[in-house]
Design an enzyme around this catalytic site. Structure first.
Site, PDB file in Angstrom:
ATOM      1  N   LYS A  22       0.664  -1.354   0.042  1.00 33.45           N
ATOM      2  CA  LYS A  22      -0.004   0.018   0.114  1.00 33.45           C
ATOM      3  C   LYS A  22       0.987   1.374   0.015  1.00 33.45           C
ATOM      4  O   LYS A  22       0.812   2.289  -0.720  1.00 33.45           O
ATOM      5  CB  LYS A  22      -0.965   0.037   1.339  1.00 33.45           C
ATOM      6  CG  LYS A  22      -1.616   1.405   1.573  1.00 33.45           C
ATOM      7  CD  LYS A  22      -2.065   1.393   2.841  1.00 33.45           C
ATOM      8  CE  LYS A  22      -2.524   2.823   3.538  1.00 33.45           C
ATOM      9  NZ  LYS A  22      -1.246   3.297   4.239  1.00 33.45           N
ATOM     10  N   ASN A  23       1.933   1.383   0.817  1.00 30.60           N
ATOM     11  CA  ASN A  23       2.693   2.615   0.821  1.00 30.60           C
ATOM     12  C   ASN A  23       3.559   2.919  -0.203  1.00 30.60           C
ATOM     13  O   ASN A  23       4.071   3.862  -0.340  1.00 30.60           O
ATOM     14  CB  ASN A  23       3.358   2.787   2.412  1.00 30.60           C
ATOM     15  CG  ASN A  23       2.298   2.928   3.425  1.00 30.60           C
ATOM     16  OD1 ASN A  23       1.091   3.190   3.186  1.00 30.60           O
ATOM     17  ND2 ASN A  23       2.518   2.703   4.634  1.00 30.60           N
ATOM     18  N   ARG A  92      -4.240  10.488   3.261  1.00 28.42           N
ATOM     19  CA  ARG A  92      -2.722  10.969   4.058  1.00 28.42           C
ATOM     20  C   ARG A  92      -1.762  10.980   2.685  1.00 28.42           C
ATOM     21  O   ARG A  92      -1.157  11.969   2.422  1.00 28.42           O
ATOM     22  CB  ARG A  92      -2.172  10.035   4.934  1.00 28.42           C
ATOM     23  CG  ARG A  92      -0.817  10.613   5.296  1.00 28.42           C
ATOM     24  CD  ARG A  92      -1.050  11.339   6.427  1.00 28.42           C
ATOM     25  NE  ARG A  92       0.153  11.884   6.779  1.00 28.42           N
ATOM     26  CZ  ARG A  92       0.518  13.187   7.367  1.00 28.42           C
ATOM     27  NH1 ARG A  92      -0.374  13.982   7.587  1.00 28.42           N
ATOM     28  NH2 ARG A  92       1.695  13.627   7.702  1.00 28.42           N
ATOM     29  N   CYS A 116      -4.825   8.388   8.436  1.00 30.38           N
ATOM     30  CA  CYS A 116      -5.122   8.038   9.931  1.00 30.38           C
ATOM     31  C   CYS A 116      -5.050   9.215  10.712  1.00 30.38           C
ATOM     32  O   CYS A 116      -4.029   9.736  10.611  1.00 30.38           O
ATOM     33  CB  CYS A 116      -4.362   6.714  10.107  1.00 30.38           C
ATOM     34  SG  CYS A 116      -4.781   5.293   9.168  1.00 30.38           S
ATOM     35  N   ARG A 121       0.594  15.024  12.721  1.00 31.30           N
ATOM     36  CA  ARG A 121       1.349  14.711  11.625  1.00 31.30           C
ATOM     37  C   ARG A 121       1.771  15.744  10.550  1.00 31.30           C
ATOM     38  O   ARG A 121       1.364  15.860   9.498  1.00 31.30           O
ATOM     39  CB  ARG A 121       0.585  13.397  10.682  1.00 31.30           C
ATOM     40  CG  ARG A 121       0.203  12.283  11.690  1.00 31.30           C
ATOM     41  CD  ARG A 121      -0.497  11.511  10.981  1.00 31.30           C
ATOM     42  NE  ARG A 121       0.423  10.538  10.063  1.00 31.30           N
ATOM     43  CZ  ARG A 121      -0.290   9.586   9.141  1.00 31.30           C
ATOM     44  NH1 ARG A 121      -1.518   9.212   9.169  1.00 31.30           N
ATOM     45  NH2 ARG A 121       0.627   8.973   8.197  1.00 31.30           N
ATOM     46  N   ASP A 124       6.037  19.479   7.983  1.00 31.20           N
ATOM     47  CA  ASP A 124       6.993  20.628   7.612  1.00 31.20           C
ATOM     48  C   ASP A 124       8.420  20.334   6.944  1.00 31.20           C
ATOM     49  O   ASP A 124       8.956  21.304   6.056  1.00 31.20           O
ATOM     50  CB  ASP A 124       7.399  21.209   8.967  1.00 31.20           C
ATOM     51  CG  ASP A 124       7.972  20.111  10.023  1.00 31.20           C
ATOM     52  OD1 ASP A 124       7.338  19.318  10.210  1.00 31.20           O
ATOM     53  OD2 ASP A 124       9.044  20.015  10.348  1.00 31.20           O
ATOM     54  N   ASP A 304       3.666   0.694  12.446  1.00 29.30           N
ATOM     55  CA  ASP A 304       2.512   0.246  11.657  1.00 29.30           C
ATOM     56  C   ASP A 304       2.040  -1.216  12.220  1.00 29.30           C
ATOM     57  O   ASP A 304       0.937  -1.587  12.118  1.00 29.30           O
ATOM     58  CB  ASP A 304       2.583   0.205  10.066  1.00 29.30           C
ATOM     59  CG  ASP A 304       2.700   1.668   9.423  1.00 29.30           C
ATOM     60  OD1 ASP A 304       2.173   2.556  10.354  1.00 29.30           O
ATOM     61  OD2 ASP A 304       3.068   1.658   8.429  1.00 29.30           O
ATOM     62  N   ILE A 326       7.589   6.806  17.006  1.00 20.36           N
ATOM     63  CA  ILE A 326       7.158   7.463  15.940  1.00 20.36           C
ATOM     64  C   ILE A 326       5.941   8.323  15.939  1.00 20.36           C
ATOM     65  O   ILE A 326       5.999   9.415  15.675  1.00 20.36           O
ATOM     66  CB  ILE A 326       7.056   6.635  14.589  1.00 20.36           C
ATOM     67  CG1 ILE A 326       8.362   5.365  14.396  1.00 20.36           C
ATOM     68  CG2 ILE A 326       7.064   7.288  13.264  1.00 20.36           C
ATOM     69  CD1 ILE A 326       9.680   6.068  14.102  1.00 20.36           C
ATOM     70  N   ARG A 396      -9.096   0.832   3.396  1.00 22.42           N
ATOM     71  CA  ARG A 396      -8.112   1.535   2.995  1.00 22.42           C
ATOM     72  C   ARG A 396      -6.772   0.727   2.761  1.00 22.42           C
ATOM     73  O   ARG A 396      -5.977   1.227   2.012  1.00 22.42           O
ATOM     74  CB  ARG A 396      -7.574   2.795   4.075  1.00 22.42           C
ATOM     75  CG  ARG A 396      -8.625   3.839   4.028  1.00 22.42           C
ATOM     76  CD  ARG A 396      -8.269   5.198   4.590  1.00 22.42           C
ATOM     77  NE  ARG A 396      -6.867   5.293   4.378  1.00 22.42           N
ATOM     78  CZ  ARG A 396      -5.804   5.638   5.380  1.00 22.42           C
ATOM     79  NH1 ARG A 396      -6.099   5.380   6.531  1.00 22.42           N
ATOM     80  NH2 ARG A 396      -4.573   5.662   4.836  1.00 22.42           N
TER      81      ARG A 396
HETATM   82  N1  EPU Z   1       7.221  13.950  10.747  1.00 22.74           N
HETATM   83  C1  EPU Z   1       7.516  15.512  11.042  1.00 22.74           C
HETATM   84  N2  EPU Z   1       7.409  16.362   9.917  1.00 22.74           N
HETATM   85  C2  EPU Z   1       7.345  16.061   8.674  1.00 22.74           C
HETATM   86  C3  EPU Z   1       7.042  14.525   8.198  1.00 22.74           C
HETATM   87  C4  EPU Z   1       7.161  13.742   9.387  1.00 22.74           C
HETATM   88  O1  EPU Z   1       7.698  15.776  12.059  1.00 22.74           O
HETATM   89  O2  EPU Z   1       7.405  16.766   7.724  1.00 22.74           O
HETATM   90  C5  EPU Z   1       7.073  13.254  12.115  1.00 22.74           C
HETATM   91  C6  EPU Z   1       5.783  12.469  11.897  1.00 22.74           C
HETATM   92  O3  EPU Z   1       4.910  13.503  12.628  1.00 22.74           O
HETATM   93  C7  EPU Z   1       6.283  11.271  12.408  1.00 22.74           C
HETATM   94  C8  EPU Z   1       7.622  10.984  12.001  1.00 22.74           C
HETATM   95  O4  EPU Z   1       8.037  12.105  11.235  1.00 22.74           O
HETATM   96  O5  EPU Z   1       6.429  11.380  13.969  1.00 22.74           O
HETATM   97  C9  EPU Z   1       7.715   9.842  10.813  1.00 22.74           C
HETATM   98  O6  EPU Z   1       6.529  10.401   9.918  1.00 22.74           O
HETATM   99  P1  EPU Z   1       6.659   9.945   8.194  1.00 22.74           P
HETATM  100  O7  EPU Z   1       6.661  11.312   7.482  1.00 22.74           O
HETATM  101  O8  EPU Z   1       7.790   8.927   7.897  1.00 22.74           O
HETATM  102  O9  EPU Z   1       5.451   9.136   8.197  1.00 22.74           O
HETATM  103  P2  EPU Z   1       4.436   9.426   6.819  1.00 22.74           P
HETATM  104  O10 EPU Z   1       5.404   9.583   5.519  1.00 22.74           O
HETATM  105  O11 EPU Z   1       3.197  10.338   6.995  1.00 22.74           O
HETATM  106  C10 EPU Z   1       4.326   6.708   6.166  1.00 22.74           C
HETATM  107  C11 EPU Z   1       3.319   5.682   5.946  1.00 22.74           C
HETATM  108  C12 EPU Z   1       2.542   5.379   7.507  1.00 22.74           C
HETATM  109  C13 EPU Z   1       3.806   5.061   8.539  1.00 22.74           C
HETATM  110  C14 EPU Z   1       5.052   6.175   8.540  1.00 22.74           C
HETATM  111  C15 EPU Z   1       6.147   5.694   9.424  1.00 22.74           C
HETATM  112  C16 EPU Z   1       2.261   6.371   4.000  1.00 22.74           C
HETATM  113  C17 EPU Z   1       1.393   6.691   2.976  1.00 22.74           C
HETATM  114  N3  EPU Z   1       2.118   6.513   5.189  1.00 22.74           N
HETATM  115  O12 EPU Z   1       3.963   7.860   6.876  1.00 22.74           O
HETATM  116  O13 EPU Z   1       1.822   4.229   7.126  1.00 22.74           O
HETATM  117  O14 EPU Z   1       3.434   4.831   9.772  1.00 22.74           O
HETATM  118  O15 EPU Z   1       5.210   6.593   7.283  1.00 22.74           O
HETATM  119  O16 EPU Z   1       6.663   4.466   8.883  1.00 22.74           O
HETATM  120  O17 EPU Z   1       3.516   5.896   3.395  1.00 22.74           O
HETATM  121  C18 EPU Z   1       0.016   2.971   7.775  1.00 22.74           C
HETATM  122  O18 EPU Z   1       0.290   2.386   6.703  1.00 22.74           O
HETATM  123  O19 EPU Z   1      -1.094   2.538   8.651  1.00 22.74           O
HETATM  124  C19 EPU Z   1       0.658   4.125   7.883  1.00 22.74           C
HETATM  125  C20 EPU Z   1      -0.007   5.286   8.924  1.00 22.74           C
END
Ligand code: EPU
Length: 427
Positions: A22-23, A92, A116, A121, A124, A304, A326, A396
């Site tokens: 998915k991701n 997201r 989610c 989240r 920045d 996850d 995380i 999803r």
């Molecule tokens: N973060 C920041 N600033 C940013 C981006 C992230 O502070 O600009 C923080 C987040 O708040 C979090 C950490 O950095 O504490 C990691 O976030 P990340 O950006 O890696 O998460 P994401 O890209 O939004 C993806 C997956 C999530 C998974 C996370 C961590 C997708 C679409 N989503 O989210 O998947 O939990 O990486 O591995 O790829 C899920 O599949 O259930 C899911 C939530």
């Protein structure tokens, strides 16, 4: 709207085929915007996030054909249509439209993404990356406006290791002028998958999968064909289910080293796992020891899988502690597990689980995707019938969940929610 009904306590046996990730899928589909001709992606998971993204690409003028596990996208007639509201708010990963549209059209308007609710989240780091590449970024009434005269390669150090920011910056940088270096990049397998697709399109990317990624911008990208890697989180969820209620379960079509952290923790609990090239065999082990886990960026234990793993720990001996570094507040499933009889409390960013409890079927609600997975694990373990609402979250991210579990011998089915139940959800 449907709910999930699970009659627990049945031992599972057989083989489950794991779908595409998915991701990865939710980043690969927007990445197709960057090409000038047809992009075909196969091994797609049949999930609602994929359908939403396919519709979004149609909204901006894409010719899109989605047939079960394959999508073909012709981006030739796409335009940088503003998408401040509507479908973008539902997932997201719509944030990947920012990087892809900025990379292709040098401008984009994208509503702030939904997805989610795991606590704050922020995006920045994505924005910092776009700005470093030369974009002007503003937030106007809940939508992000991005515009650049031209994109120029830059050195970008991520303050937080972020999957989304790493991929989004790659998307924006592949057609920028000159070299972009992303330092402190995330190393998840999905990042390598996106880099593989972009490279097949003609992009020049080195270092994906390490913490320094170098991208040399090119003027144009062509179409290509790409097959998505297996979903390590779906695989992990079925591994947890197999450890919870399996007799002998084969998890097929996976890349075992993507789930090494989970294999290690299950073995520590006393679960027997045989690892083969592209599959795992998980054997029944009645006595399981409690273990502590701490979620970390890849290759650490994935956040996850923390929620479904917590349900398994309710069956283990002794006390276990699950700490999420995380997403500190990713514990919305705990109240529901308690409703089913689990002995769990949350302290700060940790859940403390006193194991060896008998779970009882109950009416519970999935607040997010992996909370849903946690409730499915609990429902399969519980005595009696568990009703899980909030199925839209599970849909999803888990392709054909009911069919796959029925294939293993589970008693699980979907039922329409009554008017009264729907009213309760709304209130
Ligand atoms: N973060 C920041 N600033 C940013 C981006 C992230 O502070 O600009 C923080 C987040 O708040 C979090 C950490 O950095 O504490 C990691 O976030 P990340 O950006 O890696 O998460 P994401 O890209 O939004 C993806 C997956 C999530 C998974 C996370 C961590 C997708 C679409 N989503 O989210 O998947 O939990 O990486 O591995 O790829 C899920 O599949 O259930 C899911 C939530």
């Amino acid at each position: 709207m449907d709910k999930l009904m699970i009659k627990g306590g049945k031992p599972l046996e057989g083989t489950v085929q794991i779908s595409g990730a998915k991701n990865s899928a939710v980043a690969l589909i927007p990445a197709a915007i960057l090409a000038d001709s047809y992009v075909t992606i196969d091994n797609l998971p049949e999930i609602s996030d994929v359908q939403l993204l396919a519709e979004l690409l149609k909204e901006i003028g894409g010719e899109v054909q989605l047939n079960a596990q394959e999508i073909t996208i012709n981006p030739a007639a796409m335009i940088s249509m503003p998408l401040p509201n509507g479908r973008v708010k539902k997932l997201r990963a719509s944030y990947y439209l920012m990087g892809a549209m900025l990379g292709k059209f040098k401008k984009a308007v994208i509503g702030l993404p939904g997805g989610c609710n795991l606590g704050p989240r922020p995006i920045d780091q994505h924005i910092k990356g776009f700005e470093a590449l030369g974009a002007k970024v503003t937030n106007e009434q809940g939508a992000i406006y991005l515009r650049a005269e031209e994109l120029r390669g830059a050195k970008i150090y991520l303050d937080v290791v972020s999957v989304g920011a790493t991929i989004n910056i790659m998307l924006a940088a592949v057609r920028a002028k000159g070299q972009t270096i992303i330092e402190n990049a995330a190393k998840e397998p999905e990042i390598i998958d996106v880099a593989t697709l972009l490279t097949s399109m003609g992009a020049k990317i080195k270092g994906a999968g390490t913490n320094v990624i170098r991208i040399d911008g090119v003027d144009s990208l062509s179409g290509c064909r790409h097959s998505i890697i297996p979903d390590r989180i779906e695989a992990g969820t079925y591994m947890i289910i197999a450890a919870a209620v399996g007799q002998k379960v084969v998890i097929d079509n996976i890349i075992p080293y993507h789930v090494e952290s989970l294999i290690a923790k299950l073995r520590e609990m006393g679960v027997t796992i045989e690892v083969e090239d592209d599959r795992l065999l998980i054997h029944n082990s009645t006595k399981k020891k409690g273990v502590d886990i701490k979620t970390l960026v890849y290759p650490g234990f994935p956040t996850d899988l923390q929620q479904p793993f917590t349900s398994l720990l309710t069956q283990a001996q002794g006390t276990s502690i699950v700490t999420d570094t995380i997403y500190n507040a990713r514990f919305k499933h705990i109240d529901e597990l308690r409703r089913m009889g689990a002995n769990v409390k949350v302290e700060g960013r940790s859940a403390i689980i006193n194991g060896s409890t008998t779970l009882q079927g109950a009416r519970v609600r999935a607040s997010d995707l992996r909370a849903g997975a946690a409730l499915v694990v609990a429902g399969l373990l519980a005595e009696g019938v568990t009703e899980v609402s909030g199925l839209e979250h599970i849909d999803r991210g888990y392709a054909n969940l009911v069919e796959k579990l029925v294939g293993l011998g589970a008693e699980i089915w979907r039922e329409k929610m009554t008017e009264e139940e729907l009213d309760q959800v709304k209130s």
